[in-house]
Enzyme design. Structure first.
Site, PDB file in Angstrom:
ATOM      1  N   LYS A 211     -21.069  -1.215 -24.412  1.00 24.55           N
ATOM      2  CA  LYS A 211     -20.429  -1.774 -25.604  1.00 24.55           C
ATOM      3  C   LYS A 211     -19.165  -2.524 -25.189  1.00 24.55           C
ATOM      4  CE  LYS A 211     -17.131  -0.708 -28.426  1.00 24.55           C
ATOM      5  NZ  LYS A 211     -16.717  -2.023 -28.900  1.00 24.55           N
ATOM      6  N   GLU A 286     -10.128   5.038 -17.843  1.00 21.67           N
ATOM      7  CA  GLU A 286      -9.114   4.171 -17.229  1.00 21.67           C
ATOM      8  C   GLU A 286      -8.271   3.647 -18.379  1.00 21.67           C
ATOM      9  OE1 GLU A 286      -8.626   3.571 -14.090  1.00 21.67           O
ATOM     10  OE2 GLU A 286     -10.429   4.472 -13.266  1.00 21.67           O
ATOM     11  N   CYS A 320      -3.538  -4.114 -17.410  1.00 21.25           N
ATOM     12  CA  CYS A 320      -3.119  -2.713 -17.310  1.00 21.25           C
ATOM     13  C   CYS A 320      -2.128  -2.547 -16.171  1.00 21.25           C
ATOM     14  CB  CYS A 320      -4.320  -1.817 -17.108  1.00 21.25           C
ATOM     15  SG  CYS A 320      -5.395  -2.369 -15.780  1.00 21.25           S
ATOM     16  N   GLU A 422       3.834   0.661 -23.526  1.00 21.61           N
ATOM     17  CA  GLU A 422       3.020  -0.460 -23.051  1.00 21.61           C
ATOM     18  C   GLU A 422       3.022  -1.565 -24.106  1.00 21.61           C
ATOM     19  OE1 GLU A 422      -1.316  -0.108 -22.763  1.00 21.61           O
ATOM     20  OE2 GLU A 422      -1.209  -1.004 -20.773  1.00 21.61           O
TER      21      GLU A 422
HETATM   22  P1  NAD Z   1      -8.835  -0.269 -26.909  1.00 18.66           P
HETATM   23  O1  NAD Z   1      -8.524   1.132 -26.561  1.00 18.66           O
HETATM   24  O2  NAD Z   1      -8.416  -0.779 -28.219  1.00 18.66           O
HETATM   25  O3  NAD Z   1     -10.417  -0.518 -26.828  1.00 18.66           O
HETATM   26  C1  NAD Z   1     -11.164  -0.274 -25.648  1.00 18.66           C
HETATM   27  C2  NAD Z   1     -12.628  -0.112 -26.028  1.00 18.66           C
HETATM   28  O4  NAD Z   1     -12.769   1.114 -26.764  1.00 18.66           O
HETATM   29  C3  NAD Z   1     -13.164  -1.214 -26.939  1.00 18.66           C
HETATM   30  O5  NAD Z   1     -14.486  -1.510 -26.592  1.00 18.66           O
HETATM   31  C4  NAD Z   1     -13.109  -0.572 -28.319  1.00 18.66           C
HETATM   32  O6  NAD Z   1     -14.019  -1.112 -29.236  1.00 18.66           O
HETATM   33  C5  NAD Z   1     -13.466   0.858 -27.976  1.00 18.66           C
HETATM   34  N1  NAD Z   1     -13.035   1.842 -28.971  1.00 18.66           N
HETATM   35  C6  NAD Z   1     -11.991   1.770 -29.813  1.00 18.66           C
HETATM   36  N2  NAD Z   1     -11.907   2.884 -30.558  1.00 18.66           N
HETATM   37  C7  NAD Z   1     -12.920   3.685 -30.181  1.00 18.66           C
HETATM   38  C8  NAD Z   1     -13.370   4.977 -30.567  1.00 18.66           C
HETATM   39  N3  NAD Z   1     -12.753   5.689 -31.533  1.00 18.66           N
HETATM   40  N4  NAD Z   1     -14.445   5.507 -29.950  1.00 18.66           N
HETATM   41  C9  NAD Z   1     -15.068   4.835 -28.962  1.00 18.66           C
HETATM   42  N5  NAD Z   1     -14.704   3.593 -28.568  1.00 18.66           N
HETATM   43  C10 NAD Z   1     -13.642   3.026 -29.162  1.00 18.66           C
HETATM   44  O7  NAD Z   1      -8.236  -1.143 -25.713  1.00 18.66           O
HETATM   45  P2  NAD Z   1      -8.183  -2.732 -25.591  1.00 18.66           P
HETATM   46  O8  NAD Z   1      -7.182  -3.258 -26.555  1.00 18.66           O
HETATM   47  O9  NAD Z   1      -9.561  -3.295 -25.609  1.00 18.66           O
HETATM   48  O10 NAD Z   1      -7.623  -2.892 -24.100  1.00 18.66           O
HETATM   49  C11 NAD Z   1      -6.280  -2.814 -23.776  1.00 18.66           C
HETATM   50  C12 NAD Z   1      -5.951  -1.475 -23.183  1.00 18.66           C
HETATM   51  O11 NAD Z   1      -6.814  -1.207 -22.075  1.00 18.66           O
HETATM   52  C13 NAD Z   1      -4.536  -1.409 -22.621  1.00 18.66           C
HETATM   53  O12 NAD Z   1      -3.963  -0.176 -22.948  1.00 18.66           O
HETATM   54  C14 NAD Z   1      -4.756  -1.526 -21.117  1.00 18.66           C
HETATM   55  O13 NAD Z   1      -3.736  -0.975 -20.327  1.00 18.66           O
HETATM   56  C15 NAD Z   1      -6.046  -0.794 -20.954  1.00 18.66           C
HETATM   57  N6  NAD Z   1      -6.712  -1.177 -19.710  1.00 18.66           N
HETATM   58  C16 NAD Z   1      -6.730  -0.261 -18.700  1.00 18.66           C
HETATM   59  C17 NAD Z   1      -7.310  -0.597 -17.492  1.00 18.66           C
HETATM   60  C18 NAD Z   1      -7.365   0.392 -16.360  1.00 18.66           C
HETATM   61  O14 NAD Z   1      -8.172   0.225 -15.469  1.00 18.66           O
HETATM   62  N7  NAD Z   1      -6.528   1.423 -16.354  1.00 18.66           N
HETATM   63  C19 NAD Z   1      -7.870  -1.860 -17.319  1.00 18.66           C
HETATM   64  C20 NAD Z   1      -7.831  -2.762 -18.386  1.00 18.66           C
HETATM   65  C21 NAD Z   1      -7.249  -2.408 -19.587  1.00 18.66           C
END
Ligand code: NAD
Length: 534
Positions: A211, A286, A320, A422
């Site tokens: 997804k 992650e 990130c 963040e």
């Molecule tokens: P997000 O947490 O909003 O969403 C991530 C994914 O989770 C999306 O596909 C979203 O649809 C899904 N999601 C949201 N709510 C959910 C739920 N209740 N149950 C299951 N899935 C759900 O994050 P984002 O805005 O897409 O990305 C930014 C974040 O990701 C930042 O915090 C960034 O630091 C982090 N990030 C971390 C890494 C790493 O490797 N540590 C890499 C890239 C991004």
């Protein structure tokens, strides 16, 4: 004579000019047509491209120019997820019995297709999430690298042998697939991160439901399409697009998905971890970061400035691993701050598709609000000094997208919100420090633990900082960003839950160890008791 000589030349020029105008008009008409007739995409379930049960779509727009509709993507339902999981279950036995080197051959073909289409995928990515072309190309390249690297594992997937406690007994460990895996990905690395999960999952013999983030389904669509073309069997990879609250929630609670691998915010990770704990599913996370570069008084300041600018404003700070904190020794603080503000001001903000652009838009309107809120907090609540930037750009071409000036806060103290939370945008905070040990304490003084860096010419300081910072990644004389796929990637504290992606370490997420004891003594030999016969 002169006139007659000139006439053909003039007419050639005229014809060329007309052709150029016609081309421009066609292009602009094409853009307009694209706006009114954007492509409609479908889910990929059991080897077929299918409409969502909801019959509903989300329209995705280019964050650099919201008139440009990138496509219409399914707003999927729980029923779609259930169907995808059933398809993954159906395909699992055949795929896990396919020898790993054969699975790998298919992945090598995926890699070839990604190389062939790299330019197209790069343009798609810039259009759907805004990062500049060079970075989007880097994202696709990382997917290529990861695909080849994972495919190489098809002829390794090493287990090990080890001496047994008793004679005539043989002990070994083998890797086995986990089963059905749910992969949930964010929007900021829309092809690299899906590939970091998908390729190792496949080479290990798992089947998956993936997804993508709502903001970036197109890049994952491209990746899955490449899998289809390469001959990944039906049901092995299933793509379900839609909201986290519907599709993601169903995936995390579904009893058949043995593993959920998610990259995203720490808040989402916590919700997913709880859902997985309820049903004893494996959960690999992650999550967020608040990464620091320490700049010591003996650093090459110009090099450190380049690293800070690249780390803070690359991908508009939406990484990130972004260098969102710069901890600078007081002896070089004023010099550093002056040069940093000059460099940040000189960055060209614009459409990522323009090769002249340094900093593209942020991903959407919500991101604008969140980042601008933090800029307000930095100035008015925290009391930091705004050294440059701070504006939401809304004039001229900027009015059509989501653009924010590269922003530098100075005189920041470690406890301020802009130094703790963040922001995920083009904003960085400069924190003065008196010593290396104080700098390390500041670097460690946040809830995250992804990446850290130091600029110094002193090898002892460099290794001391490496050893004392509690992060998963550390750089010496380089920025906090720039991972390579053959090294493990991940973080400590609120960034991760103990797993590492990339490197061979990712295989520990997508396979389970089975310990095998082979007793060829022909008699009962008892272990785990005191009277072992020798
Ligand atoms: P997000 O947490 O909003 O969403 C991530 C994914 O989770 C999306 O596909 C979203 O649809 C899904 N999601 C949201 N709510 C959910 C739920 N209740 N149950 C299951 N899935 C759900 O994050 P984002 O805005 O897409 O990305 C930014 C974040 O990701 C930042 O915090 C960034 O630091 C982090 N990030 C971390 C890494 C790493 O490797 N540590 C890499 C890239 C991004």
């Amino acid at each position: 004579m002169l006139t007659s000589d000139l006439r053909p030349l003039t007419s050639v020029v005229m014809v060329q000019a007309k052709k150029a105008l016609a081309k421009k008009a066609r292009k602009s008409a094409g853009r307009a047509a694209n706006r009114s007739r954007s492509k409609t995409y479908q889910n990929y379930i059991g080897g077929r491209w299918v409409q969502s049960a909801s019959g509903e779509w989300s329209e995705n727009r280019n964050p650099a120019d919201t008139r440009d509709v990138v496509g219409r993507f399914p707003r999927s339902t729980e029923a779609d997820v259930d169907q995808a999981i059933a398809a993954a279950a159906e395909a699992f036995d055949r795929w896990r019995h396919t020898p790993a080197p054969r699975r790998a051959e298919i992945l090598f073909r995926v890699g070839e297709i990604l190389i062939r289409n790299k330019q197209e995928y790069t343009a798609d990515m810039t259009r759907e999430m805004g990062k500049v072309l060079k970075e989007a190309g880097g994202d696709v390249q990382e997917a290529i690298d990861c695909t080849y690297y994972a495919a190489g594992e098809g002829r390794r997937l090493h287990g090990f042998t080890t001496p047994a406690e008793m004679p005539n007994k043989f002990a070994m460990c083998v890797r086995q697939p986990v089963g059905l895996c749910g992969l949930i990905t964010p929007w900021n690395f829309p092809m690299a991160i899906p590939s970091w999960k998908l390729m190792p999952a496949l080479v290990c013999g798992n089947t998956v439901v993936i997804k993508p983030a709502e903001e970036t389904p197109l890049s994952t669509y491209n990746l899955v399409k490449a899998c289809e073309e390469a001959g990944v069997p039906p049901g092995v990879v299933n793509l379900v697009m839609g909201r986290g609250s519907v599709v993601g929630t169903r995936m995390t609670s579904h009893p058949s998905l043995r593993l959920i691998s998610m990259t995203g915010s720490t808040e989402t990770g916590r919700v997913i971890a709880s859902a997985c704990a309820e049903r004893n599913a494996i959960c690999s996370l992650e999550m967020g970061g608040k990464n620091a570069i320490i700049i010591m008084d003996d650093a090459d300041i110009d090099n450190a400035i380049e690293g800070a600018v690249w780390g803070a404003f690359g991908t508009s700070g939406q990484r990130c691993t972004a260098s969102s904190r710069l901890i600078v020794h007081k002896r070089v603080y004023l010099q550093f701050v002056k040069k940093l503000a000059e460099r940040a001001k000189a960055l060209r903000v614009g459409n990522g598709a323009d090769p002249q652009t340094d900093v593209g838009p942020v991903v959407n309107e919500d991101a604008v609000h969140k980042i601008m809120d933090y800029i307000d907090i930095g100035q008015n609540e925290d009391g930091a000094t705004l050294a440059c930037g701070g504006h939401h750009l809304t004039k001229g071409d900027y009015a059509r997208g989501y653009f924010i000036e590269p922003t530098v806060f100075t005189d920041v103290t470690p406890d301020m919100r802009v130094a703790q939370e963040e922001i995920f945008g083009p904003v960085t905070s400069v924190i003065p420090t008196n010593s290396l040990d104080e700098a390390i304490e500041i670097a460690n003084g946040v809830r995250y633990g992804l990446s850290a860096a130091i600029y110094t010419q002193d090898v002892n300081r460099a290794f001391h900082a490496m050893n004392e910072t509690y992060t998963g990644i550390f750089y010496i004389n380089a920025s906090t960003i720039g991972a390579e796929v053959h090294l493990p990637f991940g973080g400590t504290k609120a960034t991760g839950n103990g797993h590492r992606e990339a490197g061979t370490q990712v295989l520990d997420i997508f396979s389970e160890w089975k310990s095998v004891y082979f007793d060829y003594s022909g008699k009962l030999q008892r272990a785990q008791i005191d009277d072992v016969e020798v």
